[in-house]
Design a protein around this motif. Structure first.
Motif, PDB file in Angstrom:
ATOM      1  N   VAL A  94       2.520   6.235  -0.372  1.00 53.64           N
ATOM      2  CA  VAL A  94       3.478   6.380  -1.473  1.00 53.64           C
ATOM      3  C   VAL A  94       3.024   5.527  -2.657  1.00 53.64           C
ATOM      4  CG1 VAL A  94       5.448   6.919  -0.008  1.00 53.64           C
ATOM      5  CG2 VAL A  94       4.917   4.528  -0.532  1.00 53.64           C
ATOM      6  N   ASN A  95       3.492   5.905  -3.830  1.00 52.26           N
ATOM      7  CA  ASN A  95       3.217   5.179  -5.078  1.00 52.26           C
ATOM      8  C   ASN A  95       1.725   5.108  -5.401  1.00 52.26           C
ATOM      9  OD1 ASN A  95       5.931   4.793  -4.877  1.00 52.26           O
ATOM     10  ND2 ASN A  95       5.839   2.596  -4.506  1.00 52.26           N
ATOM     11  N   ARG A  96       0.948   5.998  -4.834  1.00 53.33           N
ATOM     12  CA  ARG A  96      -0.484   6.028  -5.126  1.00 53.33           C
ATOM     13  C   ARG A  96      -0.838   7.359  -5.760  1.00 53.33           C
ATOM     14  NH1 ARG A  96       1.259   1.407  -3.026  1.00 53.33           N
ATOM     15  NH2 ARG A  96      -0.412  -0.046  -2.514  1.00 53.33           N
ATOM     16  N   SER A  97      -0.872   8.375  -4.958  1.00 55.49           N
ATOM     17  CA  SER A  97      -1.235   9.702  -5.439  1.00 55.49           C
ATOM     18  C   SER A  97       0.026  10.470  -5.801  1.00 55.49           C
ATOM     19  CB  SER A  97      -2.012  10.428  -4.350  1.00 55.49           C
ATOM     20  OG  SER A  97      -3.052   9.583  -3.886  1.00 55.49           O
ATOM     21  N   SER A  98      -0.180  11.621  -6.442  1.00 52.63           N
ATOM     22  CA  SER A  98       0.996  12.266  -7.031  1.00 52.63           C
ATOM     23  C   SER A  98       1.182  13.712  -6.603  1.00 52.63           C
ATOM     24  CB  SER A  98       0.899  12.205  -8.551  1.00 52.63           C
ATOM     25  OG  SER A  98       0.686  10.886  -8.967  1.00 52.63           O
ATOM     26  N   TYR A  99       0.564  14.111  -5.497  1.00 63.13           N
ATOM     27  CA  TYR A  99       0.750  15.497  -5.044  1.00 63.13           C
ATOM     28  C   TYR A  99       2.104  15.629  -4.339  1.00 63.13           C
ATOM     29  CZ  TYR A  99      -1.835  12.873  -1.524  1.00 63.13           C
ATOM     30  OH  TYR A  99      -2.274  11.886  -0.702  1.00 63.13           O
ATOM     31  N   GLU A 100       2.455  16.878  -4.039  1.00 59.40           N
ATOM     32  CA  GLU A 100       3.836  17.144  -3.623  1.00 59.40           C
ATOM     33  C   GLU A 100       4.220  16.424  -2.328  1.00 59.40           C
ATOM     34  OE1 GLU A 100       4.903  21.219  -3.529  1.00 59.40           O
ATOM     35  OE2 GLU A 100       7.039  20.750  -3.605  1.00 59.40           O
ATOM     36  N   THR A 121       0.156  -9.132 -10.969  1.00 59.41           N
ATOM     37  CA  THR A 121       1.195  -8.441 -10.205  1.00 59.41           C
ATOM     38  C   THR A 121       2.340  -8.064 -11.127  1.00 59.41           C
ATOM     39  OG1 THR A 121       0.614  -9.593  -8.196  1.00 59.41           O
ATOM     40  CG2 THR A 121       2.848  -8.721  -8.300  1.00 59.41           C
ATOM     41  N   PRO A 122       2.790  -6.804 -11.054  1.00 61.00           N
ATOM     42  CA  PRO A 122       3.884  -6.417 -11.961  1.00 61.00           C
ATOM     43  C   PRO A 122       5.136  -7.240 -11.709  1.00 61.00           C
ATOM     44  CG  PRO A 122       3.454  -4.698 -10.319  1.00 61.00           C
ATOM     45  CD  PRO A 122       2.359  -5.710 -10.195  1.00 61.00           C
ATOM     46  N   GLU A 123       5.893  -7.459 -12.761  1.00 60.21           N
ATOM     47  CA  GLU A 123       7.154  -8.204 -12.647  1.00 60.21           C
ATOM     48  C   GLU A 123       8.319  -7.262 -12.367  1.00 60.21           C
ATOM     49  OE1 GLU A 123       8.194 -11.557 -12.782  1.00 60.21           O
ATOM     50  OE2 GLU A 123       6.077 -11.827 -12.350  1.00 60.21           O
ATOM     51  N   PHE A 124       8.082  -5.933 -12.517  1.00 63.26           N
ATOM     52  CA  PHE A 124       9.212  -5.013 -12.350  1.00 63.26           C
ATOM     53  C   PHE A 124       9.438  -4.701 -10.873  1.00 63.26           C
ATOM     54  CE2 PHE A 124       5.509  -2.528 -13.847  1.00 63.26           C
ATOM     55  CZ  PHE A 124       5.278  -1.738 -12.733  1.00 63.26           C
ATOM     56  N   MET A 125      10.648  -4.227 -10.629  1.00 62.68           N
ATOM     57  CA  MET A 125      11.098  -3.984  -9.255  1.00 62.68           C
ATOM     58  C   MET A 125      11.018  -2.497  -8.912  1.00 62.68           C
ATOM     59  SD  MET A 125      11.994  -6.849  -7.884  1.00 62.68           S
ATOM     60  CE  MET A 125      13.291  -6.647  -6.679  1.00 62.68           C
ATOM     61  N   PRO A 126      10.763  -2.203  -7.616  1.00 59.14           N
ATOM     62  CA  PRO A 126      10.549  -3.124  -6.504  1.00 59.14           C
ATOM     63  C   PRO A 126       9.082  -3.515  -6.315  1.00 59.14           C
ATOM     64  CG  PRO A 126      10.693  -0.892  -5.667  1.00 59.14           C
ATOM     65  CD  PRO A 126      10.860  -0.791  -7.146  1.00 59.14           C
ATOM     66  N   ASP A 127       8.206  -3.040  -7.235  1.00 57.40           N
ATOM     67  CA  ASP A 127       6.758  -3.237  -7.062  1.00 57.40           C
ATOM     68  C   ASP A 127       6.379  -4.710  -6.884  1.00 57.40           C
ATOM     69  OD1 ASP A 127       7.301  -0.684  -8.075  1.00 57.40           O
ATOM     70  OD2 ASP A 127       5.261  -0.464  -8.834  1.00 57.40           O
ATOM     71  N   LYS A 128       7.109  -5.597  -7.553  1.00 60.64           N
ATOM     72  CA  LYS A 128       6.773  -7.024  -7.507  1.00 60.64           C
ATOM     73  C   LYS A 128       6.643  -7.537  -6.078  1.00 60.64           C
ATOM     74  CE  LYS A 128       8.423 -11.543  -9.072  1.00 60.64           C
ATOM     75  NZ  LYS A 128       9.443 -12.292  -9.841  1.00 60.64           N
ATOM     76  N   PHE A 129       7.475  -6.993  -5.183  1.00 59.58           N
ATOM     77  CA  PHE A 129       7.501  -7.504  -3.808  1.00 59.58           C
ATOM     78  C   PHE A 129       6.959  -6.496  -2.791  1.00 59.58           C
ATOM     79  CE2 PHE A 129      10.980  -9.743  -6.016  1.00 59.58           C
ATOM     80  CZ  PHE A 129      10.555 -11.055  -5.832  1.00 59.58           C
ATOM     81  N   GLU A 130       6.342  -5.415  -3.274  1.00 62.77           N
ATOM     82  CA  GLU A 130       5.919  -4.379  -2.323  1.00 62.77           C
ATOM     83  C   GLU A 130       4.428  -4.051  -2.446  1.00 62.77           C
ATOM     84  OE1 GLU A 130       8.598  -1.056  -2.732  1.00 62.77           O
ATOM     85  OE2 GLU A 130      10.163  -2.054  -1.564  1.00 62.77           O
ATOM     86  N   ALA A 131       3.611  -5.080  -2.616  1.00 63.07           N
ATOM     87  CA  ALA A 131       2.158  -4.839  -2.696  1.00 63.07           C
ATOM     88  C   ALA A 131       1.629  -4.418  -1.338  1.00 63.07           C
ATOM     89  CB  ALA A 131       1.456  -6.108  -3.161  1.00 63.07           C
ATOM     90  N   GLY A 132       0.614  -3.581  -1.364  1.00 65.24           N
ATOM     91  CA  GLY A 132       0.022  -3.107  -0.112  1.00 65.24           C
ATOM     92  C   GLY A 132       0.768  -1.889   0.410  1.00 65.24           C
ATOM     93  N   SER A 163       6.327 -13.401  -6.016  1.00 64.77           N
ATOM     94  CA  SER A 163       5.933 -12.544  -4.897  1.00 64.77           C
ATOM     95  C   SER A 163       5.110 -13.362  -3.908  1.00 64.77           C
ATOM     96  CB  SER A 163       5.146 -11.341  -5.410  1.00 64.77           C
ATOM     97  OG  SER A 163       4.152 -11.773  -6.302  1.00 64.77           O
ATOM     98  N   LEU A 164       5.359 -13.105  -2.631  1.00 64.01           N
ATOM     99  CA  LEU A 164       4.641 -13.825  -1.576  1.00 64.01           C
ATOM    100  C   LEU A 164       3.280 -13.173  -1.328  1.00 64.01           C
ATOM    101  CD1 LEU A 164       5.134 -16.127   0.555  1.00 64.01           C
ATOM    102  CD2 LEU A 164       5.947 -14.355   2.099  1.00 64.01           C
ATOM    103  N   ILE A 165       3.260 -11.854  -1.418  1.00 68.45           N
ATOM    104  CA  ILE A 165       2.034 -11.087  -1.142  1.00 68.45           C
ATOM    105  C   ILE A 165       1.684 -10.278  -2.380  1.00 68.45           C
ATOM    106  CG2 ILE A 165       1.077  -9.209   0.263  1.00 68.45           C
ATOM    107  CD1 ILE A 165       2.986 -10.218   2.509  1.00 68.45           C
ATOM    108  N   GLU A 166       0.417 -10.378  -2.789  1.00 65.48           N
ATOM    109  CA  GLU A 166      -0.001  -9.643  -3.985  1.00 65.48           C
ATOM    110  C   GLU A 166      -1.120  -8.680  -3.643  1.00 65.48           C
ATOM    111  OE1 GLU A 166       0.465 -12.228  -7.765  1.00 65.48           O
ATOM    112  OE2 GLU A 166      -0.107 -13.606  -6.171  1.00 65.48           O
ATOM    113  N   GLY A 167      -1.194  -7.614  -4.400  1.00 71.27           N
ATOM    114  CA  GLY A 167      -2.229  -6.606  -4.138  1.00 71.27           C
ATOM    115  C   GLY A 167      -1.905  -5.328  -4.868  1.00 71.27           C
ATOM    116  N   GLY A 168      -2.419  -4.227  -4.364  1.00 70.81           N
ATOM    117  CA  GLY A 168      -2.210  -2.945  -5.026  1.00 70.81           C
ATOM    118  C   GLY A 168      -0.770  -2.478  -4.918  1.00 70.81           C
ATOM    119  N   THR A 169      -0.266  -1.981  -6.042  1.00 69.12           N
ATOM    120  CA  THR A 169       1.084  -1.424  -6.037  1.00 69.12           C
ATOM    121  C   THR A 169       1.074   0.033  -6.493  1.00 69.12           C
ATOM    122  OG1 THR A 169       1.402  -2.224  -8.296  1.00 69.12           O
ATOM    123  CG2 THR A 169       2.203  -3.649  -6.506  1.00 69.12           C
ATOM    124  N   GLY A 170      -0.102   0.485  -6.966  1.00 73.89           N
ATOM    125  CA  GLY A 170      -0.168   1.834  -7.524  1.00 73.89           C
ATOM    126  C   GLY A 170       0.390   1.901  -8.934  1.00 73.89           C
TER     127      GLY A 170
END
Lengths: 382, 78
Positions: A34-40, A234-245, A219-226
């Protein structure tokens, strides 16, 4: 020998109907990130996540689905919040019933804590006097994982609000068992587990927070969020800030199915059934000599009962219950040494029976009968 | 007419997709055209005759009308 599962406080079993099917269908029919590619198909998976966030808002009486964050479990949620809000030598206030998922992060940071004591009815006294100049956080469990007493947190939330101190609640033992309202509890962050009362698979939990906390907690864990992939920040917006990986998407599908079941069943009905089981069990056990229920004189409990035994080591008792009667329990300190200290059962611990919505009267009677037989055999000197 | 909406967050794109679904508007998620943003993101491509409702969305970063190989700006939120 029939299996009788009495360890729902550790993790619920069985899970809600359709949970296994939902997980299986995701893995075999969708399988997208999720939050990576954009196909159906990816969009369909994302829609399940969004749907799950909305249902969590419904369950916890919260209004902002973007501030519903998924984590690997409530331990990660509590670590993120506690380590984000406290630093060495800061002070915090806790209850006398905290689990090590709260105690260990506080301890490892080097923060100081004061336990808010309560009376035999679970009433907190003089909370306002516990705040110090460097108090940065109040964190409390909503219910003891050992004794089942639901803590009276509403007033504490009001005091925290008046003092502008963040109030964090651990709902590991209440979510799905009783109604939990973010608004009524006056909390700033509510941490939840998926695999206990919410009847979802292990490996999914989360936290729900105000906009203010979303800004304040790093954020405790940082990384790709898409998202905003052109930057290394790391983005400051929600929920991406806390949902890396990549998230545990199979478990979120399971949580989605479980929440639908809970919302349809209604938490009031779950609570009523579980309370009937708990009351029947407590009344039954009080009639058998040699066992003592350890509990506060509190009208509200989750379906958790701890006992002590005056004629046998509780580990032996747990072993006999499992090996001879198929009854699965948990004995010891239940990762909550401070709760046992509070109730006077440290270091021996207790034997814990924790029920679920699937527990029925036959199960309760079978456990009472087994305890009666064990006591009778002991009386005969066998 | 066919449009593309870009968003500040992925969550916003999902929310917008859900509201289109509720309105019965045909849409698809797609990667944001590189002409529009160098950030890897998801946008929503949809057919609609009346786009007034888009003006109220706080999630939309930009709304574009598809014009052949180009994307003509309708509005951009800062």
């Amino acid at each position: 020998m029939k299996r009788i599962y009495m360890d729902n406080g550790a993790t619920s079993f069985p899970k809600a109907p359709n949970v296994a099917e939902a997980v299986y269908k995701y893995i075999t029919e969708n399988g997208c990130n999720v939050n990576r590619s954009s196909y159906e198909n990816a969009a369909n998976a994302e829609d399940i996540l969004l749907d799950t966030r909305y249902m969590l808002c419904n369950i916890f009486d919260f209004d902002k689905p973007s501030n519903v964050v998924f984590t690997s479990g409530i331990t990660e949620s509590l670590n993120c919040v506690i380590k984000g809000l406290l630093k060495k030598d800061d002070h915090c206030i806790i209850s006398g019933f905290e689990h090590n998922s709260v105690m260990r992060p506080i301890n490892s940071i080097g923060a100081k804590w004061t336990i808010a004591e309560c009376d035999e009815y679970g009433n907190f006294n003089n909370i306002e006097n516990l705040f110090e100049y460097n108090t940065k956080l109040v964190v409390m469990t909503h219910s003891s994982n050992v004794f089942g007493n639901v803590l009276k947190l509403k007033k504490i939330g009001e005091i925290c609000k008046s003092k502008n101190i963040p109030f964090v609640i651990d709902t590991a033992q209440t979510a799905g068992h009783i109604n939990v309202s973010f608004k009524e509890l006056n909390c700033d962050v509510l941490c939840f587990a998926g695999h206990k009362g919410l009847l979802a698979p292990q490996g999914i939990g989360g936290m729900i927070m105000t906009d203010e906390m979303a800004k304040l907690i790093p954020s405790l864990i940082e990384g790709g969020t898409g998202s905003v992939s052109h930057t290394i920040e790391t983005p400051e917006f929600m929920p991406d800030k806390f949902e890396a990986g990549t998230m545990n998407i199979p478990a979120i599908y399971g949580l989605n199915a479980a929440l639908k079941y809970i919302i349809e069943t209604k938490i009031e009905n779950i609570q009523s059934h579980e309370e009937n089981m708990r009351k029947t069990f407590v009344e039954g056990i009080e009639k058998i000599d040699g066992f003592k229920v350890v509990q506060l004189k509190n009208s509200l409990h989750t379906p958790v009962v701890s006992i002590t035994c005056d004629f046998m080591d509780i580990a032996e008792l747990s072993y006999i219950l499992e090996s001879q009667f198929g009854i699965e329990t948990r004995c010891g300190l239940h990762c909550s040494p401070y709760a046992h200290k509070t109730m006077g059962t440290y270091p021996e611990g207790t034997l814990r029976f924790s029920f679920g919505f699937n527990t029925n009267l036959d199960d309760i009677n079978a456990v009472l009968s087994a305890l009666y037989k064990i006591k009778s055999i002991k009386n005969m000197g066998v | 007419m066919e449009y593309i909406a870009t968003f500040f967050t992925h969550f916003g794109a999902n929310q917008f997709g859900r509201s289109l679904k509720n309105m019965g508007v045909k849409y698809r998620m797609m990667p944001v055209p590189r002409k529009l943003s160098s950030s890897c993101g998801t946008c929503v491509r949809f057919y609609c005759n009346n786009i007034e409702f888009c003006n109220n969305s706080e999630d939309i970063e930009g709304l574009y009308i598809i014009n052949g190989n180009d994307y003509d700006v309708i509005f951009i939120n800062k």
